[in-house]
Design a protein around this motif. Structure first.
Motif, PDB file in Angstrom:
ATOM      1  N   ALA A  73       0.990  -6.490  -0.070  1.00 49.28           N
ATOM      2  CA  ALA A  73       2.180  -5.653   0.038  1.00 49.28           C
ATOM      3  C   ALA A  73       1.922  -4.383   0.840  1.00 49.28           C
ATOM      4  O   ALA A  73       2.584  -4.140   1.865  1.00 49.28           O
TER       5      ALA A  73
ATOM      6  N   ALA B  58       2.905  -4.179   4.874  1.00 50.50           N
ATOM      7  CA  ALA B  58       3.911  -3.149   5.135  1.00 50.50           C
ATOM      8  C   ALA B  58       3.382  -2.135   6.141  1.00 50.50           C
ATOM      9  O   ALA B  58       4.108  -1.679   7.036  1.00 50.50           O
TER      10      ALA B  58
ATOM     11  N   ALA C 221       8.348  -6.514   1.034  1.00 45.66           N
ATOM     12  CA  ALA C 221       8.227  -5.085   1.294  1.00 45.66           C
ATOM     13  C   ALA C 221       9.249  -4.636   2.337  1.00 45.66           C
ATOM     14  O   ALA C 221       9.918  -3.607   2.177  1.00 45.66           O
TER      15      ALA C 221
ATOM     16  N   GLU D  64      12.968  -2.477   1.770  1.00 43.91           N
ATOM     17  CA  GLU D  64      13.286  -1.332   2.626  1.00 43.91           C
ATOM     18  C   GLU D  64      14.609  -1.551   3.355  1.00 43.91           C
ATOM     19  O   GLU D  64      15.464  -0.665   3.428  1.00 43.91           O
TER      20      GLU D  64
ATOM     21  N   GLY E 242       8.839  -0.173  -0.664  1.00 43.48           N
ATOM     22  CA  GLY E 242       8.986  -1.572  -1.062  1.00 43.48           C
ATOM     23  C   GLY E 242       7.654  -2.219  -1.375  1.00 43.48           C
ATOM     24  O   GLY E 242       7.547  -3.036  -2.296  1.00 43.48           O
ATOM     25  N   SER E 243       6.611  -1.839  -0.636  1.00 45.56           N
ATOM     26  CA  SER E 243       5.287  -2.414  -0.901  1.00 45.56           C
ATOM     27  C   SER E 243       4.722  -1.904  -2.217  1.00 45.56           C
ATOM     28  O   SER E 243       4.005  -2.622  -2.912  1.00 45.56           O
ATOM     29  N   TYR E 244       5.046  -0.669  -2.590  1.00 47.64           N
ATOM     30  CA  TYR E 244       4.576  -0.139  -3.867  1.00 47.64           C
ATOM     31  C   TYR E 244       5.214  -0.905  -5.018  1.00 47.64           C
ATOM     32  O   TYR E 244       4.554  -1.251  -6.004  1.00 47.64           O
TER      33      TYR E 244
ATOM     34  N   THR F  19       6.438  -3.974  -4.839  1.00 52.15           N
ATOM     35  CA  THR F  19       5.906  -5.333  -4.780  1.00 52.15           C
ATOM     36  C   THR F  19       4.508  -5.410  -5.385  1.00 52.15           C
ATOM     37  O   THR F  19       4.188  -6.320  -6.162  1.00 52.15           O
TER      38      THR F  19
END
Length: 398
Positions: free
Chosen positions: A55, A59, A110, A114, A329-331, A333
């Motif tokens: 993630a 990202a 991710a 966003e 979004g990666s956080y 995920t």
């Protein structure tokens, strides 16, 4: 909600089908490849660990590329990994394909998270996420039981081929329907990325991420091993596994839908209600799983509660990570899939205890308890803080 959100949800449906369908395929995969069911559960954990690592990595790599091309590339890689998985006969290689699939899924999710929140006003992030995550819940209703049924009829490899095929219309929809996002200027990109990673030093963000990981670990610890509970403890035929998975998925859709209406303004209400009910629900399922009526009702309820609480926490992660617009979004995920990796591992260990097939359900209850204790210790973190932009949007929405 704008059409591109539903096109993104279609891709999430295909990916969610792959992630969750193993709950109904683990016994067949284990028998075909000559490993134990507990060992085969490593496929779920490998996927989740790939999501955790992938993630933030993907990202960061994709942040300087247009959003539409990034989304499209991730879907196509995901499809190709399933083709390879369907063709091989080696368990280690199958694990490797799950990791590759996870990396592609992580990059997609991710960027999709966003993209989703940029398509709506700031005060409607929760609703946008509910639409996006509906792809996952529909996967548990239709895709996962369908994969289990296909696996029972034609073998588990047929389910992998089906997921690969599902990705193609999703890719076409993204290519034609999602608006292109201009690639950001490369100057200052590294400094900006450092600033976004610095958000992980904020206690509020870290606490919500930990809560999301624990709740999702509880969900996966119980969900991954529902098949042996149905056929073992409840004494039902293999065909009933699909029924139970549909009930869980139907409940999850109801939970996400409800949370979509409440998570923006009343996250504390969802968590304060859903958390204690989950704490009671998982042990109740362990004690009553031998009764089919109780099993069916509790599975539906736990699906609703798990996804209502989980999607609310996703929304809170995105709110708390507002200072990291391309990495938020990666956080989310990474946090959720850290839980998805932990759940099957500890649940699989519990299979070897005196509790047998019910061990993972007791583990789910303990993980929820840990989440509630953590939430009580940092309860102020869940208080909604309204920014100026969000406040203006809410006033317009009235």
């Amino acid at each position: 909600m704008p059409l591109p959100l539903y096109l993104l949800a279609l891709a999430v449906f295909a990916m969610g089908t792959s992630e969750f369908m193993l709950a109904g395929l683990l016994p067949d995969i284990a028998a075909d490849l000559g490993v134990g069911v507990g060992t085969a559960a490593a496929l779920t954990s490998a996927f989740a660990l790939g999501m955790v690592a992938g993630a933030p990595l993907t990202a960061g790599l994709l942040r300087d590329r247009p959003g539409r091309s990034s989304l499209l590339g991730c879907v196509l890689v995901f499809s190709a990994a399933h083709v390879v998985g369907a063709l091989i006969g080696s368990f280690p290689v199958l694990v490797a394909t799950r990791v590759v699939s996870a990396l592609a899924n992580a990059g997609f999710l991710a960027v999709a998270l966003e993209t989703a929140v940029t398509l709506v006003p700031p005060h409607r992030k929760g609703r946008a996420l509910a639409v996006l995550l509906s792809g996952t819940t529909v996967a548990t209703i239709a895709g996962v039981p369908g994969g289990a049924a296909l696996g029972a009829l034609l073998g588990w490899r047929a389910a992998f081929w089906a997921v690969a095929a599902l990705c193609l219309p999703a890719a076409l929809g993204i290519g034609r329907g999602v608006p292109a996002r201009p690639a950001p200027a490369p100057t200052g990109g590294k400094a900006s990325l450092r600033l976004e990673f610095a958000q992980l030093g904020r206690a509020r963000l870290v606490l919500v991420m930990l809560l999301g990981a624990l709740v999702n670990a509880a969900t996966f610890a119980g969900f991954t091993f529902l098949a042996p509970v149905v056929t073992g403890t409840a004494g039902l035929g293999k065909g009933w596994v699909c029924v139970v998975l549909v009930l869980f998925g139907t409940g999850s859709l109801a939970g996400v839908t409800l949370a979509g209406h409440l998570s923006d303004r009343h996250p504390g209400l969802v968590l304060a209600t859903g958390g204690p009910l989950l704490l009671v629900g998982w042990p109740a399922l362990a004690m009553l799983a031998a009764e089919p009526v109780a099993l069916f009702g509790l599975v539906f309820l736990l699906g609703a509660l798990s996804f209502a609480v989980g999607s609310t926490l996703i929304a809170r992660i995105l709110y708390e990570a507002a200072g990291a617009p391309t990495m938020a979004g990666s956080y989310a995920t990474a946090a959720l899939n850290a839980g998805a990796a932990l759940g099957p591992l500890v649940g699989g260990r519990a299979l070897g205890t005196g509790s047998g097939d019910l061990g993972p359900l007791w583990v789910s209850g303990l993980l929820v308890l840990a989440a509630l204790l953590l939430a009580c210790a940092g309860r102020g973190v869940l208080v909604v803080r309204t920014t100026a932009a969000e406040g203006e949007g809410r006033m317009r929405g009235r």
